[in-house]
Design an enzyme around this catalytic site. Sequence first.
Site, short mmCIF file in Angstrom:
data_model
loop_
_atom_site.label_atom_id
_atom_site.label_comp_id
_atom_site.label_asym_id
_atom_site.label_seq_id
_atom_site.Cartn_x
_atom_site.Cartn_y
_atom_site.Cartn_z
N ARG A 31 1.16 -1.35 7.12
CA ARG A 31 2.01 -1.52 8.31
C ARG A 31 2.57 -2.92 8.46
NH1 ARG A 31 -2.40 1.35 11.95
NH2 ARG A 31 -3.63 0.38 10.29
N ALA A 44 2.43 8.44 -1.84
CA ALA A 44 1.79 9.61 -2.40
C ALA A 44 2.88 10.54 -2.94
CB ALA A 44 0.97 10.33 -1.34
N GLN A 46 1.63 6.21 -6.73
CA GLN A 46 0.41 6.95 -6.39
C GLN A 46 0.69 8.43 -6.59
OE1 GLN A 46 -0.81 7.62 -2.22
NE2 GLN A 46 -2.77 6.69 -2.73
N CYS A 51 3.80 7.20 2.61
CA CYS A 51 4.70 8.35 2.63
C CYS A 51 5.90 8.04 3.50
CB CYS A 51 4.00 9.55 3.25
SG CYS A 51 2.76 10.29 2.19
N LEU A 95 -5.89 -2.82 8.23
CA LEU A 95 -5.83 -3.83 9.28
C LEU A 95 -6.03 -5.25 8.74
CD1 LEU A 95 -7.37 -2.08 12.41
CD2 LEU A 95 -5.00 -2.72 11.97
N TYR A 130 -7.51 14.44 1.07
CA TYR A 130 -6.62 15.26 0.26
C TYR A 130 -7.42 15.94 -0.86
CZ TYR A 130 -3.05 13.21 3.14
OH TYR A 130 -2.33 12.84 4.24
N SER A 142 0.86 -1.19 0.00
CA SER A 142 0.00 0.00 0.00
C SER A 142 0.90 1.25 0.00
CB SER A 142 -0.86 -0.03 1.27
OG SER A 142 -1.98 0.81 1.14
C1 LIG Z 1 3.71 5.28 7.30
C2 LIG Z 1 2.43 5.35 6.52
C3 LIG Z 1 2.35 6.19 5.41
C4 LIG Z 1 1.17 6.23 4.63
N1 LIG Z 1 1.14 6.98 3.49
C5 LIG Z 1 0.10 6.85 2.63
C6 LIG Z 1 0.16 7.39 1.33
O1 LIG Z 1 1.17 7.94 0.89
N2 LIG Z 1 -0.93 7.25 0.53
C7 LIG Z 1 -2.07 6.60 0.95
O2 LIG Z 1 -3.02 6.51 0.19
N3 LIG Z 1 -2.11 6.03 2.17
C8 LIG Z 1 -1.06 6.11 2.99
N4 LIG Z 1 -1.07 5.44 4.18
C9 LIG Z 1 -2.21 4.56 4.50
C10 LIG Z 1 -1.87 3.12 4.07
O3 LIG Z 1 -1.63 3.02 2.68
C11 LIG Z 1 -3.01 2.16 4.45
O4 LIG Z 1 -4.16 2.50 3.74
C12 LIG Z 1 -3.31 2.19 5.95
O5 LIG Z 1 -2.12 2.20 6.71
C13 LIG Z 1 -4.15 1.00 6.37
O6 LIG Z 1 -3.50 -0.21 6.04
P1 LIG Z 1 -2.70 -1.10 7.14
O7 LIG Z 1 -3.68 -1.42 8.23
O8 LIG Z 1 -2.27 -2.32 6.36
O9 LIG Z 1 -1.55 -0.31 7.65
C14 LIG Z 1 0.06 5.43 5.00
C15 LIG Z 1 0.16 4.61 6.14
C16 LIG Z 1 1.32 4.55 6.88
C17 LIG Z 1 1.39 3.61 8.05
#
Ligand SMILES: Cc1cc2nc3c(=O)[nH]c(=O)nc-3n(C[C@H](O)[C@H](O)[C@H](O)COP(=O)(O)O)c2cc1C
Length: 354
Positions: A323, A57, A99, A25, A300, A181, A22
């Site tokens: 994560r 992003a 992205q 940033c 999650l 955004y 995913s």
């Molecule tokens: C460190 C970090 C940076 C993130 N940056 C972005 C991003 O650049 N673009 C985006 O759409 N989501 C971003 N997210 C959200 C993740 O892509 C994801 O949708 C969110 O963490 C839920 O997924 P997870 O439970 O597997 O962590 C970020 C999440 C984390 C933890």
Amino acid sequence: MSKLFSPITIKDITLKNRIAVSPMCEYSSEDGFANDWHLVHLGSRAVGGAALITQEATAVSPEGRITHDDMGLWKDEHITKLQQITSFIHQHGAVAGIQLAHAGRKASTSSPWKGNKHIAIKDGGWQTVSSSNISFYDSDEPPAPLTKDGLEKVISDFKDAAARAVKAGYKVLEIHAAHGYLIHQFLSPLVNLRSDEYGGSFDNRTRLLLQIIDAVNRVWPSCYPLFVRISCSDWAAGGWDVEQSVKLAAVLKEKGVDLIDCSSGGAVRHQKIAVGPGYQVAFAEQIKKEAGILTGAVGLITEAQQAEDILLNSQADIILFARQLLRDPYFPLHAAKQLNVNVPWPVQYERAKL
Ligand SMILES: Cc1cc2nc3c(=O)[nH]c(=O)nc-3n(C[C@H](O)[C@H](O)[C@H](O)COP(=O)(O)O)c2cc1C
């Protein structure tokens, strides 16, 4: 045979399994430039067995950055380092995705480990833009509502960044229309208070996104997948919701978008999110079923069997992990073992294969 480890072909691109990184940033760029951090970070996840490595992003303009430290693709000079990254990812059997984003009123902020606060213009920040003149936090300097010229610039910035992404070697492009955004600031009736042709009705609030898609389609090869990440719900009364998401997904499908990456939230501070394992999967399922488009589930999802079940239940077509893949870049190799699938390991690591 595991569904998580079955390939999927979207247009001319085949992902070797259904595991995607995913976008995340890293807040580790200077003047938008990628560097060795990004090469190692993204490269490790390719070595770790994910099929699609979606880069964070990446801002289409300097003012579209969340922070000074965001990655960007607003000038040709950014391309060279990105070519090295995409080439490494492709050498290791994964597909490089990117992205593209504009932060709108959530721009001019400091990075998480530098305070995570709005930076005023007098302190080195910049004038943010949005659909309306309401700031996210009351204490932030208000954004300037985008004028017709400003909207045209945003649309052409997305197009030009997409053209650079092709030169940089990306094979999957995702437009970031989620998390409060800029594009989401137009979609959400709680944020978009305009009375011109970009505000009010569903057609008006979705106009900017559709114009961006049309512009991007002029430069993004029709043989390469195009994804859109949306927040399927604002989790707030009177906000953007899953019904509007289904309707939007059907329109996007007509425009050649291949997959909706189903996230949620981020538009307003009074959102009430019921967070729990796989809490956004129902959105991916409903959009997949009702709009007849591929979907990505995210949020999650942390276990191999959990991801496998989502796919087996036809709730989504790919699974994006954020994560979990920070905790363990080799999660896909471990997941394969848990699901009794024999996937190749990098030859350099074969002596450690479980
Ligand atoms: C460190 C970090 C940076 C993130 N940056 C972005 C991003 O650049 N673009 C985006 O759409 N989501 C971003 N997210 C959200 C993740 O892509 C994801 O949708 C969110 O963490 C839920 O997924 P997870 O439970 O597997 O962590 C970020 C999440 C984390 C933890």
